[in-house]
Design an enzyme around this catalytic site. Structure first.
Site: not given
Length: 691
Positions: A265-272, A589, A632
């Site tokens: 996912g994009p940065p800053g999503m809380g993956k870590t 798209s 979108k």
């Protein structure tokens, strides 16, 4: 004048003689240290092959001078071996209710991600508590009864039979995990039973017992496939140890097919932080290893000891630091590892993450296999497409969707604002932040899928508030509203692109996906006299240029169906422009939107500006599905779009989305360009639309 008549200076005091250590004393000290180290090695519980290597290194050290470099290299090597957790594990806490509480306390939203993680933990819970079945085969009833009492007390489900034929019937009825069999029996003896077991139940572990133990019979049994061999009278301590070890091996073999989770996912999503929460919920040690910019494979696997300053790889260093052989290791930013002609650092992950291979992971420094199968690996990436295909096949990807604006607002009010106030020495007595101010920061001061930019803006606001409070005194509380936000943070850097108000000819609206979330873009088309040129501007990528060429070819081949002069292109040039030329654009798209803009231009029918579309167009006029639909739709809502045209192939994705994402949008699914054009184009030109 010389020294006559002068006082003679005192003679310097003689330095005491230093005692030079004798070689015999040095050897005695070295011998004592060697004996102490050898005792540590022997009592460390090392695996047999590792123990042999460690003892050989100890014997080699006694012959070396303690001041030599080889001696210190050997000592460091032995200390590293002893520091590794060869037999130390932490007990898993797989309480699903507690795990859900931990995940909800650490993160708001991410419902599907949390569900998948709880499913993962539930499977581990069920597979981690199997009922172990053991089959005892002995023609002596007393021996069977005694062993049954012992293993039932250890928690095993025990079946006892008198010979090999009965054992085969018992295995056919319900296979056992471990078979403990006597060697000499009537009907079918232990060796014949062993052959049947290896043919029909090759995964079952077998321990042979006999009162006539000889080297010859032991070798024969091991060659036939027995896992252990013991003589009678049976040493119960050793037998129970063998049974437990073989059962652990059997469990490990069952767990080989377990997935390796990959958070994308994009940065800053809380993956870590989700990875940390998993470790906390399971009660395991946690170690994070960032692979961003990693170039050298030796960083992970270590350098051989022949190199000066050789060190172990970061994987085993992390296991050593964790202090257990079953930690949670988070491999962060895997897609940022460097892959070039000098090497591919991610190649090490192919072995490390493969459950068929990581039972014997070899670090170059150590030169011995270490079992990583009990380790839970979690990877994080921003884009799965950047990973090599063999590595991608080993991962189970869990997508982290973008946060909606409402989710960002809720997270900011409940988590980010209190945290930032506390970090900057502020509290509710000094500062009160209104919900409207937080919503304004979310909407006008950040444009991202995650939360990093929002956290930075709130931190900047708190710093300015701290300065303001110190300058004006702490007696007056500050209430932050929308005007205060603009005063302290300045004019909003971002403003959502708004839909056009009136229908226009040659102007269509498209929905696109970017790394910071969804956006709407405008596609402009113009026609002038010329000689069959298609001009494309707006910093368009190769795929987008091909989409424009496909759109023009579709219109030329279907001109009569739309009432267009079939020879319009013979004396015309077509110019397609997508504004914001400084921003590069790529992807298929916008194929439908480009076609709508061209149809509007050539037919004179205006395009409804409250309609936005996304989809790839084929040369035959089919509308093909695309990705990023969730982002979108969120962009369409924030821009004031009323109707969204989506490919029919995206219907199932939309059905599973939250009501907040879909909102009040009128979503129309189409499978052909004719359907899309009927929805987007007005029936007749409106006067003044071309102004």
């Amino acid at each position: 004048m010389g020294w006559f008549g002068k006082k003679k200076p005192p003679a310097p005091e003689a330095e005491p003689e230093r005692e030079i250590p004798r070689q015999e004393d040095s050897k005695a000290v070295s011998s004592t240290a060697h004996d102490s180290l050898r005792q540590r090695v022997e009592s460390a519980g090392l695996p047999p092959d590792v123990l042999d290597t460690a003892l050989s290194e100890c014997d080699r050290a006694i012959a070396l001078d303690p001041s030599s470099p080889e001696y210190s290299i050997g000592q460091n090597y032995l200390e590293f071996l002893l520091a590794l957790p060869w037999d130390k594990t932490t007990k898993d806490d797989l309480d699903i209710a507690r795990a859900e509480e931990v995940l909800n306390a650490r993160h708001y939203g991410l419902r599907r991600v949390k569900e998948r993680i709880l499913e993962f933990l539930a499977v581990k819970n069920l597979r981690g508590k199997p009922t172990a079945r053991i089959l005892l085969v002995d023609d002596e009833q007393i021996a069977r009864e005694n062993l049954s009492i012992v293993f039932e007390a250890d928690g095993f489900e025990v079946t006892a039979v008198g010979n090999g034929l009965e054992a085969v019937k018992a295995m056919e009825k319900e296979p056992a995990d471990i078979v403990v069999s006597d060697l000499k029996m009537e009907g079918m003896d232990g060796m014949e039973l062993l052959q049947v077991l290896r043919q029909r139940w090759p995964d079952t572990k077998v321990i042979m017992l006999t009162g006539y133990a000889t080297v010859k019979t032991a070798v024969a049994a091991m060659r036939q496939g027995a896992d252990q061999y013991l003589g009678k009278p049976v040493n119960l301590t050793k037998l129970r140890k063998y049974v437990n070890e073989l059962f652990e091996q059997s469990l490990r073999a069952q767990h080989l097919r377990g997935p390796v989770l990959c958070f994308s996912g994009p940065p800053g999503m809380g993956k870590t932080s989700i990875g940390k929460a998993i470790a906390e919920a399971m009660g395991r040690k946690f170690f994070r290893l960032s692979l961003a910019g990693l170039r050298d494979e030796a960083e992970l696997r270590g350098h051989r000891r022949t190199y000066v300053g050789a060190m172990p790889g970061r994987i085993l260093q992390g296991v050593k630091k964790a202090g257990s052989k079953n930690p949670v290791i988070l491999l962060d930013e895997v897609d940022k590892a460097v892959q070039n002609f000098q090497g591919d650092a991610t190649a090490v992950l192919l072995e490390m993450l493969d459950p068929e291979q990581n039972t014997a992971f070899v670090d170059h420094y150590m030169g011995l296999p270490f079992d990583l199968s009990a380790t839970l690996f979690i990877c994080t990436v921003n884009s799965v497409e950047r990973l090599p295909a063999p590595l991608r096949d080993r991962l189970e990807v869990i997508e982290f969707p973008s946060y909606t604006r409402q989710e960002k607002f809720k997270i900011a009010m409940d988590f980010l604002v209190p945290d930032q106030l506390r970090l900057h020495g502020l509290d509710e007595r000094l500062v009160t932040v209104s919900p409207e101010a937080v919503r304004q920061i979310v909407t006008d001061y950040t444009r991202e899928a995650g939360l990093r930019g929002l956290r930075m803006q709130l931190a900047a606001l708190c710093r300015k508030l701290a300065k303001h409070i110190l300058a004006n005194g702490k007696d007056r509380a500050v209430e932050v509203d929308t005007d205060t936000v603009v005063e302290l943070l300045g004019p909003p850097p971002f403003a959502a692109t708004a839909a056009q108000l009136r229908p226009k000819v040659g102007l269509a609206t498209s929905l696109v996906w970017t790394e910071i979330g969804g956006e709407i873009i405008f596609v402009e088309a113009a026609r002038m006299k010329g000689n069959k040129q298609l001009m494309l501007t707006g910093s368009l990528g190769e795929v987008l240029r091909e989409s424009a060429q496909t759109s023009l070819s579709y219109i030329r081949s279907h001109a009569s169906e739309y009432g267009i002069d079939p020879d319009f292109y013979e004396v015309s040039d077509i110019h397609v422009h997508i504004p914001a030329g400084a921003v590069s654009k790529e992807g298929p798209s916008a194929g439908v939107a480009i076609t709508i803009a061209l149809l509007s231009l050539l037919t004179g029918r205006p395009v409804r500006q409250d309609v936005a579309s996304t989809g790839e167009l084929s040369l035959l006029g089919e509308v093909l599905p695309v990705g990023g639909v969730r982002e979108k739709l969120m962009a369409a809502q924030s821009s004031g779009i009323a109707t969204v045209i989506l490919p029919q192939g995206c219907a199932t994705k939309v059905e599973s989305m939250e009501a907040e994402v879909v909102g009040n949008l009128d979503i129309r699914f189409v499978s052909s360009m004719e359907e899309a054009a009927a929805l987007a184009l007005c029936d007749a030109p409106t006067p003044g639309d071309n102004a």
